[in-house]
Scaffold this motif. Structure first.
Motif, mmCIF file in Angstrom:
data_model
loop_
_atom_site.group_PDB
_atom_site.id
_atom_site.type_symbol
_atom_site.label_atom_id
_atom_site.label_comp_id
_atom_site.label_asym_id
_atom_site.label_seq_id
_atom_site.Cartn_x
_atom_site.Cartn_y
_atom_site.Cartn_z
ATOM 1 N N LEU A 45 0.833 -1.208 0.000
ATOM 2 C CA LEU A 45 0.000 0.000 0.000
ATOM 3 C C LEU A 45 0.865 1.254 0.000
ATOM 4 C CD1 LEU A 45 -2.651 -1.074 2.653
ATOM 5 C CD2 LEU A 45 -2.925 -1.034 0.167
ATOM 6 N N VAL A 46 1.936 1.224 0.781
ATOM 7 C CA VAL A 46 2.841 2.377 0.864
ATOM 8 C C VAL A 46 3.604 2.533 -0.441
ATOM 9 C CG1 VAL A 46 4.825 3.347 2.098
ATOM 10 C CG2 VAL A 46 3.061 2.101 3.357
ATOM 11 N N ALA A 47 4.135 1.432 -0.950
ATOM 12 C CA ALA A 47 4.940 1.489 -2.171
ATOM 13 C C ALA A 47 4.112 1.886 -3.382
ATOM 14 C CB ALA A 47 5.623 0.145 -2.408
ATOM 15 N N ALA A 48 2.871 1.427 -3.446
ATOM 16 C CA ALA A 48 2.023 1.770 -4.586
ATOM 17 C C ALA A 48 1.636 3.245 -4.563
ATOM 18 C CB ALA A 48 0.773 0.906 -4.596
ATOM 19 N N GLY A 49 1.541 3.819 -3.386
ATOM 20 C CA GLY A 49 1.141 5.218 -3.255
ATOM 21 C C GLY A 49 2.273 6.199 -3.398
ATOM 22 N N TYR A 57 10.309 -1.056 -0.433
ATOM 23 C CA TYR A 57 9.527 -2.271 -0.629
ATOM 24 C C TYR A 57 10.430 -3.430 -1.036
ATOM 25 C CZ TYR A 57 6.022 -5.524 -2.279
ATOM 26 O OH TYR A 57 5.256 -6.647 -2.464
ATOM 27 N N ARG A 58 11.357 -3.175 -1.931
ATOM 28 C CA ARG A 58 12.290 -4.231 -2.359
ATOM 29 C C ARG A 58 13.079 -4.758 -1.169
ATOM 30 N NH1 ARG A 58 12.729 -4.500 -7.840
ATOM 31 N NH2 ARG A 58 12.149 -2.656 -9.022
ATOM 32 N N LYS A 59 13.523 -3.872 -0.303
ATOM 33 C CA LYS A 59 14.305 -4.270 0.871
ATOM 34 C C LYS A 59 13.443 -5.031 1.872
ATOM 35 C CE LYS A 59 17.819 -0.704 0.483
ATOM 36 N NZ LYS A 59 18.989 -1.556 0.355
ATOM 37 N N VAL A 60 12.208 -4.605 2.066
ATOM 38 C CA VAL A 60 11.291 -5.311 2.964
ATOM 39 C C VAL A 60 11.057 -6.727 2.444
ATOM 40 C CG1 VAL A 60 8.915 -5.409 3.821
ATOM 41 C CG2 VAL A 60 10.155 -3.236 3.832
ATOM 42 N N ALA A 61 10.723 -6.841 1.170
ATOM 43 C CA ALA A 61 10.478 -8.151 0.578
ATOM 44 C C ALA A 61 11.714 -9.044 0.713
ATOM 45 C CB ALA A 61 10.074 -8.005 -0.886
ATOM 46 N N GLY A 62 12.878 -8.472 0.466
ATOM 47 C CA GLY A 62 14.122 -9.232 0.607
ATOM 48 C C GLY A 62 14.355 -9.690 2.038
ATOM 49 N N ALA A 63 14.074 -8.821 2.995
ATOM 50 C CA ALA A 63 14.243 -9.169 4.416
ATOM 51 C C ALA A 63 13.301 -10.291 4.825
ATOM 52 C CB ALA A 63 14.014 -7.936 5.292
ATOM 53 N N LEU A 64 12.172 -10.391 4.129
ATOM 54 C CA LEU A 64 11.193 -11.434 4.417
ATOM 55 C C LEU A 64 11.384 -12.676 3.549
ATOM 56 C CD1 LEU A 64 8.074 -9.124 4.810
ATOM 57 C CD2 LEU A 64 9.394 -10.230 6.634
ATOM 58 N N GLY A 65 12.456 -12.670 2.739
ATOM 59 C CA GLY A 65 12.764 -13.825 1.904
ATOM 60 C C GLY A 65 11.931 -13.931 0.642
ATOM 61 N N LEU A 66 11.331 -12.825 0.214
ATOM 62 C CA LEU A 66 10.506 -12.823 -0.989
ATOM 63 C C LEU A 66 11.268 -12.242 -2.170
ATOM 64 C CD1 LEU A 66 7.272 -11.438 0.684
ATOM 65 C CD2 LEU A 66 7.820 -13.828 0.180
ATOM 66 N N ASP A 67 10.946 -12.722 -3.343
ATOM 67 C CA ASP A 67 11.551 -12.202 -4.567
ATOM 68 C C ASP A 67 10.633 -11.156 -5.178
ATOM 69 O OD1 ASP A 67 13.798 -13.905 -4.524
ATOM 70 O OD2 ASP A 67 12.625 -15.518 -5.428
ATOM 71 N N ASP A 71 12.668 -5.336 -12.753
ATOM 72 C CA ASP A 71 12.115 -4.292 -13.606
ATOM 73 C C ASP A 71 11.048 -3.496 -12.846
ATOM 74 O OD1 ASP A 71 11.739 -3.177 -16.461
ATOM 75 O OD2 ASP A 71 9.699 -3.725 -15.841
ATOM 76 N N ASP A 72 11.190 -2.167 -12.833
ATOM 77 C CA ASP A 72 10.248 -1.309 -12.109
ATOM 78 C C ASP A 72 8.824 -1.416 -12.641
ATOM 79 O OD1 ASP A 72 12.156 -0.390 -10.333
ATOM 80 O OD2 ASP A 72 12.529 1.481 -11.407
ATOM 81 N N ASN A 73 8.648 -1.555 -13.951
ATOM 82 C CA ASN A 73 7.300 -1.684 -14.517
ATOM 83 C C ASN A 73 6.635 -2.985 -14.078
ATOM 84 O OD1 ASN A 73 7.286 0.794 -15.879
ATOM 85 N ND2 ASN A 73 8.393 -0.091 -17.602
ATOM 86 N N ASP A 74 7.418 -4.069 -14.041
ATOM 87 C CA ASP A 74 6.880 -5.346 -13.570
ATOM 88 C C ASP A 74 6.511 -5.251 -12.089
ATOM 89 O OD1 ASP A 74 7.223 -6.446 -16.097
ATOM 90 O OD2 ASP A 74 9.119 -7.441 -15.577
ATOM 91 N N LEU A 75 7.352 -4.573 -11.321
ATOM 92 C CA LEU A 75 7.064 -4.394 -9.896
ATOM 93 C C LEU A 75 5.801 -3.567 -9.705
ATOM 94 C CD1 LEU A 75 7.701 -4.751 -6.929
ATOM 95 C CD2 LEU A 75 9.253 -2.784 -7.105
ATOM 96 N N ARG A 76 5.626 -2.532 -10.515
ATOM 97 C CA ARG A 76 4.430 -1.685 -10.419
ATOM 98 C C ARG A 76 3.167 -2.517 -10.678
ATOM 99 N NH1 ARG A 76 3.827 2.031 -7.552
ATOM 100 N NH2 ARG A 76 5.968 2.511 -7.995
ATOM 101 N N ASP A 77 3.221 -3.422 -11.645
ATOM 102 C CA ASP A 77 2.074 -4.306 -11.920
ATOM 103 C C ASP A 77 1.763 -5.197 -10.714
ATOM 104 O OD1 ASP A 77 1.877 -3.233 -14.473
ATOM 105 O OD2 ASP A 77 2.912 -4.914 -15.438
#
Length: 93
Positions: A45-49, A57-67, A71-77
């Motif tokens: 919610l924070v990253a989308a806004g 968001y990338r760092k949070v996901a990484g800290a939680l073991g998520l990939d 690509d920024d456009n793919d991440l936005r989707d």
């Protein structure tokens, strides 16, 4: 310090404490640590806004073991889909 009134409600403005990237990542990681694996991260919610929050968001996901996609456009989707999932989940609560 006072809050600034806006047409959409209250905005913290200068009352909001300054947070470093590390601070933001730490807080968002703590919030999302309890998020079940089958649900989207609340930090989406924070990253989308705020496009400047994608690094956090990338760092949070990484800290939680998520990939996340490089690509920024793919991440936005993905963020847009995650926001819809979060809204749908919490609307039912």
């Amino acid at each position: 310090m006072t809050a600034t009134a806006t047409t959409g409600g209250q905005q913290l403005g200068s009352a909001r404490p300054h947070m470093t990237l590390a601070d933001r990542v730490e807080v968002l990681t703590l919030v999302d640590r309890a998020t079940p694996a089958d649900q989207a991260l609340l930090s989406s919610l924070v990253a989308a806004g705020d496009p400047d929050m994608t690094t956090s968001y990338r760092k949070v996901a990484g800290a939680l073991g998520l990939d996340v996609p490089a690509d920024d456009n793919d991440l936005r989707d993905i963020l847009e889909a995650d926001v819809q999932q979060v809204h749908h989940h919490w609307h039912r609560q």
